[in-house]
Design a protein around this motif. Structure first.
Motif, PDB file in Angstrom:
ATOM      1  N   THR A 201       0.828  -1.207   0.000  1.00  0.00           N
ATOM      2  CA  THR A 201       0.000   0.000   0.000  1.00  0.00           C
ATOM      3  C   THR A 201       0.860   1.253   0.000  1.00  0.00           C
ATOM      4  O   THR A 201       0.581   2.208  -0.731  1.00  0.00           O
ATOM      5  N   TYR A 202       1.918   1.267   0.788  1.00  0.00           N
ATOM      6  CA  TYR A 202       2.806   2.430   0.847  1.00  0.00           C
ATOM      7  C   TYR A 202       3.446   2.696  -0.519  1.00  0.00           C
ATOM      8  O   TYR A 202       3.467   3.840  -0.997  1.00  0.00           O
TER       9      TYR A 202
ATOM     10  N   ARG B  67      -6.520   6.764  -2.317  1.00  0.00           N
ATOM     11  CA  ARG B  67      -6.990   7.762  -1.331  1.00  0.00           C
ATOM     12  C   ARG B  67      -5.804   8.433  -0.655  1.00  0.00           C
ATOM     13  O   ARG B  67      -5.765   9.651  -0.500  1.00  0.00           O
ATOM     14  N   LEU B  68      -4.826   7.640  -0.271  1.00  0.00           N
ATOM     15  CA  LEU B  68      -3.636   8.177   0.396  1.00  0.00           C
ATOM     16  C   LEU B  68      -2.755   8.950  -0.585  1.00  0.00           C
ATOM     17  O   LEU B  68      -2.215  10.009  -0.250  1.00  0.00           O
TER      18      LEU B  68
ATOM     19  N   LYS C 259       0.930   4.040  -2.860  1.00  0.00           N
ATOM     20  CA  LYS C 259       0.580   5.424  -2.498  1.00  0.00           C
ATOM     21  C   LYS C 259       1.572   6.403  -3.096  1.00  0.00           C
ATOM     22  O   LYS C 259       1.180   7.395  -3.730  1.00  0.00           O
TER      23      LYS C 259
ATOM     24  N   LYS D 295      -7.236   1.694  -1.897  1.00  0.00           N
ATOM     25  CA  LYS D 295      -6.773   2.272  -0.628  1.00  0.00           C
ATOM     26  C   LYS D 295      -5.618   3.237  -0.863  1.00  0.00           C
ATOM     27  O   LYS D 295      -5.567   4.333  -0.304  1.00  0.00           O
ATOM     28  N   ALA D 296      -4.683   2.805  -1.684  1.00  0.00           N
ATOM     29  CA  ALA D 296      -3.500   3.622  -1.941  1.00  0.00           C
ATOM     30  C   ALA D 296      -3.850   4.895  -2.692  1.00  0.00           C
ATOM     31  O   ALA D 296      -3.215   5.933  -2.481  1.00  0.00           O
TER      32      ALA D 296
END
Length: 143
Positions: free
Chosen positions: A48-49, A106-107, A52, A103-104
């Motif tokens: 995810t990081y 959004r970040l 992102k 998810k990523a």
């Protein structure tokens, strides 16, 4: 108090030795399960990081073309290579890519807003990139 609470490193070495010796009944099963689950979650968070950071730079690349730089391109390339390595090491994470991409995004959107002077409405609320384009080498949106 067990060595798990007192000295985590020593506990890991003890557990490894017990496994090597085949002394399974002496293993601290509950804590070992907890630690194994934590390791798996860490790999998913790394995915995810990386997504992102990659998405933030892809968004900036598309929506702030005057700010494009070799540094942004290098970050895009670096994240793609790091994602390739992570997925090669953890192939089962591939099945979570669509979920992690959402998810990523959004970040990544928040990071792009933070790093630019652009109005937040410029950046779409859902990911404007297909997963294949996000991961594809030498593809830069808007070029």
């Amino acid at each position: 108090m067990s060595s798990y609470e007192q000295d985590f490193y020593r506990w890991t070495q003890e557990q490894a030795n017990l496994l090597r010796q085949g002394r399974l009944s002496a293993i601290d099963v509950d804590h070992l399960i907890e630690e194994l689950e934590t390791l798996g979650a860490r790999e998913r968070r790394e995915l995810t990081y990386r997504l992102k950071v990659l998405l933030a730079h892809l968004l900036k690349w598309r929506y702030q073309p005057k700010g494009r730089s070799r540094s942004w391109r290098a970050t895009i390339d670096e994240q793609r290579l790091s994602l390739d390595d992570l997925l090669d090491d953890n192939p089962s994470l591939r099945s979570t890519l669509d979920e992690q991409l959402a998810k990523a995004h959004r970040l990544g959107r928040l990071l792009a807003i933070k790093e630019t002077d652009l109005d937040e409405d410029i950046f779409p609320g859902s990911c404007p990139f297909a997963l294949a384009d996000v991961l594809a080498k030498d593809r830069y949106p808007g070029e």
